[in-house]
Structure formats: C-alpha cells, structure tokens
Design a protein around this motif. Structure first.
Motif, PDB file in Angstrom:
ATOM      1  N   PRO A  54       0.804  -1.220   0.000  1.00 38.86           N
ATOM      2  CA  PRO A  54       0.000   0.000   0.000  1.00 38.86           C
ATOM      3  C   PRO A  54       0.839   1.274   0.000  1.00 38.86           C
ATOM      4  CG  PRO A  54      -0.034  -1.035   2.164  1.00 38.86           C
ATOM      5  CD  PRO A  54       0.659  -1.987   1.246  1.00 38.86           C
ATOM      6  N   ASP A  57       1.783   1.556  -3.573  1.00 40.05           N
ATOM      7  CA  ASP A  57       0.601   1.362  -4.414  1.00 40.05           C
ATOM      8  C   ASP A  57       0.927   0.491  -5.623  1.00 40.05           C
ATOM      9  OD1 ASP A  57      -2.023   1.537  -5.246  1.00 40.05           O
ATOM     10  OD2 ASP A  57      -1.713   3.394  -6.374  1.00 40.05           O
ATOM     11  N   GLU A 214      -7.186 -11.223  -4.919  1.00 41.24           N
ATOM     12  CA  GLU A 214      -6.700 -10.091  -4.143  1.00 41.24           C
ATOM     13  C   GLU A 214      -5.854 -10.479  -2.936  1.00 41.24           C
ATOM     14  OE1 GLU A 214      -8.702  -6.087  -2.115  1.00 41.24           O
ATOM     15  OE2 GLU A 214      -9.898  -7.861  -2.484  1.00 41.24           O
ATOM     16  N   GLN A 216      -6.125  -9.659   0.231  1.00 39.85           N
ATOM     17  CA  GLN A 216      -7.281  -9.063   0.918  1.00 39.85           C
ATOM     18  C   GLN A 216      -6.924  -8.679   2.358  1.00 39.85           C
ATOM     19  OE1 GLN A 216     -11.398 -11.071   1.526  1.00 39.85           O
ATOM     20  NE2 GLN A 216     -11.371 -10.270  -0.566  1.00 39.85           N
ATOM     21  N   ARG A 218      -7.390  -5.208   5.272  1.00 45.15           N
ATOM     22  CA  ARG A 218      -7.888  -3.865   5.581  1.00 45.15           C
ATOM     23  C   ARG A 218      -6.726  -2.876   5.486  1.00 45.15           C
ATOM     24  NH1 ARG A 218     -10.783  -7.149   9.432  1.00 45.15           N
ATOM     25  NH2 ARG A 218     -13.029  -6.964   9.147  1.00 45.15           N
ATOM     26  N   TRP A 220      -8.181  -1.533   2.553  1.00 46.25           N
ATOM     27  CA  TRP A 220      -8.804  -1.511   1.227  1.00 46.25           C
ATOM     28  C   TRP A 220      -9.792  -2.663   1.046  1.00 46.25           C
ATOM     29  CZ3 TRP A 220      -3.534  -2.403   1.959  1.00 46.25           C
ATOM     30  CH2 TRP A 220      -3.081  -3.703   1.713  1.00 46.25           C
ATOM     31  N   ARG A 338      -4.850  -6.185  -5.982  1.00 50.69           N
ATOM     32  CA  ARG A 338      -5.738  -5.355  -5.187  1.00 50.69           C
ATOM     33  C   ARG A 338      -6.937  -4.953  -6.017  1.00 50.69           C
ATOM     34  NH1 ARG A 338      -5.180   0.771  -2.510  1.00 50.69           N
ATOM     35  NH2 ARG A 338      -7.427   0.937  -2.225  1.00 50.69           N
ATOM     36  N   ARG A 340      -9.579  -2.806  -7.771  1.00 51.39           N
ATOM     37  CA  ARG A 340      -9.575  -1.462  -8.328  1.00 51.39           C
ATOM     38  C   ARG A 340     -10.784  -1.300  -9.240  1.00 51.39           C
ATOM     39  NH1 ARG A 340      -4.847   1.190  -7.440  1.00 51.39           N
ATOM     40  NH2 ARG A 340      -2.971  -0.038  -7.016  1.00 51.39           N
TER      41      ARG A 340
END
Length: 365
Positions: A54, A57, A214, A216, A218, A220, A338, A340
C-alpha cells in the motif's frame, strides 16, 4: 465471422495486461458463433504477485520463475456470474411447477415483506439494499440477522431496478428451503453435471491452475485474509461458507462457452437438456431474469438487439446474442493483487469487435 475483426478482438484482449496501468495481469477470451469457436486466446499471468504494497501502491512480484502464465483452461473466481447459475436453478424449479415467479417470497421466507415476489428478486426490483456486511457477523450467533431486518422493510423503492446481491442471496435461501438441498448440489445436478462442465463448481479449490485474486487486507478490503487463490473473493460469500447465490462459483472460459451454447440452443447441449425454450426465453427476454439485457457499458455494439449476459467484480463477463447466435466470454483477474475500479471499457470493446465480426462476415450484406 469476419477474420479481420476476429483478429482485432483477440489482439485487443492480448493488449490488456500491457497498458499503463494494465487493466489486468492476465485474461482469457473465447468467442463463437453457432457451433464454431471463432476466437480463443490466453494472455498475461494467472499469478504474478505475492502481495500488495500500500505504501508504493503496487503489487509485490513473486520471483520471476514463480509467475504462472494464463492458459485457456485457467479457472477463475466468477464473482457475480454466479448469479446466472442461481437464476437458472430457480427457473428450473419454476419449469417443474414447484415455484411461481409471482409468488411472494414470504411464502418460503416468512421474514420478507409481503409485497416482494420471486420475480422481484430475479429482476432486482425488491427494494433491498445493494449489500449488507454479513462478513462482520461471521462469528456471531445469527449471520443473516441483517438480511431479515432489511427484508422486513426494504430501504429502496419497490418495483424500481436496484441491483442487489441480497436478491440472489435470498433466492439461494429460498431454493434451499423449497428443495431441501444445498445450492451447490442444485447447480451440480441441474446444470454443470448434465452439461459436462467438469471445471465448474463452488470452492474452495486447490490453488494450482486457478487465477489469483486479491491480497485481501484492511483498509482496502473488508477482511484480513491474505492473497486469495481458490477461495472465493467476495467477503459475504466467504462468510456464508463459500456457497452463495450471488458469488462463489469457479469456472473456465471453455465451460462457460458450453453454458452460452446451451442457452443459445434453447436449453439443450448435445443430448442434455437443462431447460425448455420457454424457460430460456423467460431468462433472456427483456428485462431478463438474473441476466442483464442490452447493457452497452459491457456489451458494446452487441447491446440494442436483446443481448444478455452479466459481469463479475473479479474481472469476469459473458454476453450471448440470440440475434446472431454468437457469444463472448472474457475472464480476467483485474483484482490481482488489489481491487480497483478498472471500468468495463475493455469488455465493451471486445463485444463491439465481436458484433462487427458478425455483421461484416463474408456473404452478409
């Protein structure tokens, strides 16, 4: 089908992992008309990342020798394409006289407001909220308590289209109560088994040969589950044990092509018949039952003449066009690593190229 437009369809999909940013790490496309497969290709990577960073990114690559190429037979988490299987299972019960489209849902699920019908669930006109956080109650005593509260007094306008996962979750529960069987068994015995769709089932699956989704975590994502591969991406379907009416089915482009041909053939494929022509028409005729009809945002120029299909959040879609006896399956892992909002422009572009390949076919005016 016109070979130049067919080639443009394939080359357009092959370019999807190469954009800046790429629409997806990898994709599979399969298109056909009548009994002929006109285009079939795989591109990019089924698995490339081990995690999402993150701070930067971007995805964190696996060692290069562990990247797994996308293949025609790669298995995908279908996400909301699952809804099509639930809708078919429901219409099978209607065809057998065990369920009525205009029957109140409350006849089977007493917590529902009396005005909501089975048809409302299939057409997304129940007024139910788009979703509820069942995953937040996964370890609680009543996972579905939020659904019963919403169903008793829907927050949206009744009779107006409002797309909702809750509609197909409710239909899933209704079918299980009506038949006394689990939804995965209804799908297996009524759809995938008779049609020989051996790569189509609910998960979890062994990861080999499955496209990753993903990382997965938090904030996002809605849960902390790590990188998913062979486990359902949708958090509510996960909370419901992996079998749900709105998400949870895994499949391949080749198996979905069989389903498309079955529907284009009026419910039959080879010696197997899963629906009669009238039941297929009920599913596909505007405004559709479980199927979206004439939606340009993902059907491109196929929309406008009764084309039907659906999309899935993980990057999946299918469209079938009875007017030209053609179909398109486009499967991608857009949420790897992720989730999007990549949009549906590539889906619409592929569908438009199929529409032009059909309309410009040699011998057609």
């Amino acid at each position: 089908m016109h070979p130049a437009w067919t080639e443009r369809l394939v080359s357009g999909v092959r370019a999807l992992p190469e954009g800046l940013p790429p629409w997806c790490p990898g994709a599979v496309v399969l298109a056909g008309r009548g009994p002929v497969v006109a285009a079939e290709a795989a591109t990019g990577w089924a698995v490339r990342y081990r995690a999402y960073d993150p701070d930067r990114d971007r995805g964190v690559d696996l060692p290069r020798d562990r990247w797994e190429p996308m293949r025609i037979g790669t298995v995908f988490d279908l996400a909301s394409l699952t809804k099509l299987f639930t809708a078919i299972a429901a219409v099978q019960q209607v065809e057998r006289g065990r369920l009525a489209l205009d029957a109140p849902v409350a006849a089977h699920l007493p917590a529902f407001a009396p005005g909501i019908t089975v048809r409302d669930l299939l057409r997304h006109t129940s007024g139910l909220a788009p979703e509820l956080p069942f995953y937040a109650h996964r370890d609680g005593p009543d996972l579905l308590a939020p659904l019963w509260a919403e169903a008793a007094a829907p927050c949206g306008p009744y009779g107006v289209h409002r797309y909702s996962d809750l509609n197909l979750i409710a239909l899933h529960l209704l079918l299980e109560r009506l038949t006394g069987r689990r939804l995965d068994a209804l799908v297996r015995d009524g759809i995938t088994g008779p049609l020989g769709m051996t790569s189509t089932c609910y998960g979890p699956l062994a990861p080999q040969g499955v496209a990753a989704t993903e990382d997965q975590r938090r904030p996002w994502a809605k849960a902390d589950r790590g990188l998913l591969r062979g486990e359902v991406h949708d958090e509510n379907a996960w909370a419901l044990g992996g079998v749900a009416g709105h998400a949870g089915v895994f499949s391949t482009a080749q198996d979905l092509a069989v389903l498309c041909r079955t529907l284009l053939n009026g419910g039959a494929y080879g010696t197997a018949r899963i629906l009669g022509p009238a039941a297929v028409a009920a599913l596909l005729d505007p405004p559709g039952l479980g199927f979206a009809v004439d939606q340009p945002y993902f059907m491109g120029e196929l929309a406008g003449r009764g084309a039907a299909g659906h999309t899935g959040f993980t990057g999946t879609s299918l469209v079938l066009d009875r007017a030209t006896d053609s179909f398109l399956v486009l499967l991608a892992n857009t949420v790897h690593p992720r989730r999007r909002t990549g949009g549906s422009a590539p889906r619409a572009a592929a569908a438009t190229r199929l529409a032009r390949a059909v309309s410009a076919a040699p011998g057609r005016p």
